[in-house]
Scaffold this active site. Sequence first.
Site, mmCIF file in Angstrom:
data_model
loop_
_atom_site.group_PDB
_atom_site.id
_atom_site.type_symbol
_atom_site.label_atom_id
_atom_site.label_comp_id
_atom_site.label_asym_id
_atom_site.label_seq_id
_atom_site.Cartn_x
_atom_site.Cartn_y
_atom_site.Cartn_z
ATOM 1 N N LEU A 102 0.870 -1.245 -0.002
ATOM 2 C CA LEU A 102 0.024 0.141 0.093
ATOM 3 C C LEU A 102 0.896 0.990 -0.083
ATOM 4 O O LEU A 102 2.001 1.265 0.501
ATOM 5 C CB LEU A 102 -0.904 -0.067 1.422
ATOM 6 C CG LEU A 102 -1.948 -1.003 1.174
ATOM 7 C CD1 LEU A 102 -2.883 -0.806 2.498
ATOM 8 C CD2 LEU A 102 -3.026 -0.646 0.161
ATOM 9 N N ASP A 103 0.496 2.461 -0.615
ATOM 10 C CA ASP A 103 1.431 3.522 -0.686
ATOM 11 C C ASP A 103 1.457 4.121 0.746
ATOM 12 O O ASP A 103 0.631 3.656 1.926
ATOM 13 C CB ASP A 103 0.623 4.560 -1.429
ATOM 14 C CG ASP A 103 0.564 4.207 -2.970
ATOM 15 O OD1 ASP A 103 1.152 3.414 -3.285
ATOM 16 O OD2 ASP A 103 -0.319 4.733 -3.778
ATOM 17 N N LYS A 104 2.349 4.865 1.198
ATOM 18 C CA LYS A 104 2.711 5.339 2.497
ATOM 19 C C LYS A 104 1.659 5.853 2.832
ATOM 20 O O LYS A 104 1.236 6.023 4.079
ATOM 21 C CB LYS A 104 3.900 6.305 2.416
ATOM 22 C CG LYS A 104 4.283 6.827 3.598
ATOM 23 C CD LYS A 104 5.566 7.630 3.365
ATOM 24 C CE LYS A 104 6.313 8.174 4.560
ATOM 25 N NZ LYS A 104 7.241 8.784 4.527
#
Length: 236
Positions: A102-104
């Site tokens: 997942l993106d940050k």
Amino acid sequence: MRIDQFLAHTGFGSRKDVKQLLKKKLVTVDNKVITKSNVHIDPEKAEVVVDGVEVLYEKFVYLMLHKPDGYLSATEDAHGLTVIDLVDPEYWHYKLAPVGRLDKDTEGLILLTNDGKLNHRLTSPKNEVYKTYYAEIDGEVREEHIQTFLNGVTLDDGYETKKAYLTIIESDATSEITLSICEGKFHQVKRMFQAIGMEVTYLKRLTIGPLELDASLQIGEMRPLTEEELAAITQI
């Protein structure tokens, strides 16, 4: 499995630490004191006791994490926090890894495991395991976009995505949607909406295949999968 490997795997420190436990005669296997580190045992059948406490063996661990904003989906990073930094110390020795990424700045469901084969099955594009996301969109998402996403969207690098399932929860200047995709391209959900001239302002993953984020799990919290969840996810 050697007894020193077994005890290191179950959290009793390094091989050197384990050797000291054995030397002090604190380890028994099936009621027999073991002092040599090269003794072999069947980890699924042997009764191993260390200093009076029975050691329970788990080959694989599966944890559901409600990922917060600000953490990288990686095992380590020199410049920032990763999802592994949220793992309870009792699981550190299992060498867990996130399934997919997942993106940050994206919240939601992360599965952490040391089961490499399952990790590969869940993330391999050929298996088409769909993941569902809730998103808030700067722009009016309309009914026509449902078919657009079903047909596949061409991203900024020319890649055409596979079939995606869009559900509109609210359509206005700011829209709320869910989107199910079976790929994990870099920033994919954000780039899919950019391709239709809109911006994702909030993103949260809700499911990985049959596994759903536990609504009672607070952001940053984790728990082992239930038997039912594990049975469902390992059937993929």
